[in-house]
Design an enzyme around this catalytic site. Structure first.
Site, PDB file in Angstrom:
ATOM      1  CG  ASP A 181      -2.026   1.044   0.991  1.00  0.00           C
ATOM      2  OD1 ASP A 181      -2.315   1.523   0.042  1.00  0.00           O
ATOM      3  OD2 ASP A 181      -2.558   1.247   2.049  1.00  0.00           O
ATOM      4  CG  ASP A 185       0.058   5.878   3.714  1.00  0.00           C
ATOM      5  OD1 ASP A 185       0.844   6.243   2.965  1.00  0.00           O
ATOM      6  OD2 ASP A 185      -0.685   5.256   3.659  1.00  0.00           O
ATOM      7  NE  ARG A 237      -2.326   7.927  -3.089  1.00  0.00           N
ATOM      8  CZ  ARG A 237      -2.853   6.783  -2.582  1.00  0.00           C
ATOM      9  NH1 ARG A 237      -2.759   6.477  -1.541  1.00  0.00           N
ATOM     10  NH2 ARG A 237      -4.514   6.573  -3.039  1.00  0.00           N
TER      11      ARG A 237
END
Length: 347
Positions: A181, A185, A237
């Protein structure tokens, strides 16, 4: 660019100015010499190595929420771990610990890291593979955590997740690749984080900042400094931001990023400053996918064979929280490729 009249809780010098690329390279490659993250190379003499006591710059250095900067496990016992069981044990213990990771440790899930920990890779071979580190749970906060000099590979979920209101976190001089993933994060009301001198490669969804379009509790949180990172062929991102303000994206090197560089969404406020974009068709997005637009101010960036950045609105100045200087963006590729990643600091 507007400057807010709001004052941050404290100021620290973000000493990222480097006088010459050659001096940096010499310092990094010289025998027994290491350079502090974000420091002028002239301040670290030959024969000097870094220790767990080194401090971050940017948002992780700010005096706020009852903490005067980020110290990790300083003052606690120092232990060396070589297995997943040992790492999980010490990372979850109460109180400060300096945890030295020696060699390759394979894990199959997320290990929870609780408050007051430094997790430091030994030498150039420290690696966490197959799983990742989660800073904090809903009942055990992951505040005041330092992660440095570790290679993260092949995580089954995130490589590192800063979550559940964790604050004062410094993630520095690591190498991230090949996770399932996100590589790194930051979400769920976490705050006062610095991400510096890391290399990201062989991955798509690199850095998420903000849990989801519906998690409005992140408003007023998620203050993060990203400086001197190398986004080496990662797709997107870098970061993708929701709600946060200000987010400071400073002196990073973007190279061959297939989808985009930075995306500001859901009224986030992002300052993109002094970066070098090379072969990036969409360096900055305002809004992305189903997320509403954010705000972006860009200044003093270099775009080489890259598209035109989108900008919108005004953003609170990071200088209301900390002072800093900006490296010449033209020198960023040499500076960052020489200094980012593992094995560049003596731990």
């Amino acid at each position: 660019m507007s400057t807010s009249t709001r004052r941050g809780p404290g100021l620290r010098r973000l000493t990222t100015a480097l006088s010459a690329t050659a001096l940096l390279v010499a310092a990094l490659t010289g025998a027994g010499t290491a350079v502090q993250a974000g420091a002028h190379p002239g301040r670290t003499g030959a024969g000097t190595t870094l220790s767990a006591a080194d401090t971050p710059t940017g948002f992780a250095s700010v005096n706020a929420l009852g903490r005067n900067g980020t110290t990790g496990g300083a003052g606690g016992p120092t232990v060396t771990v070589t297995t997943a069981a040992e790492l999980e044990d010490y990372a979850g213990r109460r109180g400060p610990y300096v945890i030295r990771v020696a060699g390759r440790i394979a894990i199959d899930d997320m290990i929870t890291v609780v408050a007051d920990k430094s997790i430091l890779g030994v030498g150039t071979t420290a690696e966490i593979t197959g799983g990742g580190l989660q800073l904090g749970s809903t009942t055990r906060p992951g505040n005041n955590v330092i992660i440095r000099n570790i290679r993260f590979t092949g995580a089954s979920d995130d490589s590192v997740s800063v979550t559940n209101k964790a604050h004062h976190v410094w993630i520095d001089h690591n190498d991230f690749s090949g996770g399932y993933d996100g590589l790194l994060d930051i979400k769920r009301e976490s705050d006062f984080v610095t991400v510096s001198w890391n290399r990201f490669h062989h991955h798509s969804k690199t850095l998420l900042l903000g849990h989801s379009d519906n998690h409005t509790a992140d408003i007023g949180k998620l203050r993060v400094t990203y400086h001197h990172n190398f986004f080496d062929g990662t797709d997107q991102r870098h970061p993708r931001v929701r709600f946060a303000e200000p987010v400071h994206v400073l002196n990073n090197y973007y190279r061959n990023n297939a989808l985009y560089g930075v995306a500001s969404t859901e009224n986030a406020g992002v300052l993109v400053e002094g970066n070098y974009f090379e072969n990036v068709a969409h360096p900055v997005h305002v809004g992305y996918d189903k997320s509403g637009p954010g705000r972006v101010v860009e200044r003093n960036n270099r775009y080489v064979n890259s598209g035109t950045p989108q900008t919108a609105g005004t953003v609170v100045e990071p200088r209301t929280y900390y002072a800093y200087t900006v490296d010449d963006p033209g020198s960023v590729p040499a500076i960052v490729t020489a200094g980012a990643g593992v094995g560049k600091i003596g731990l």
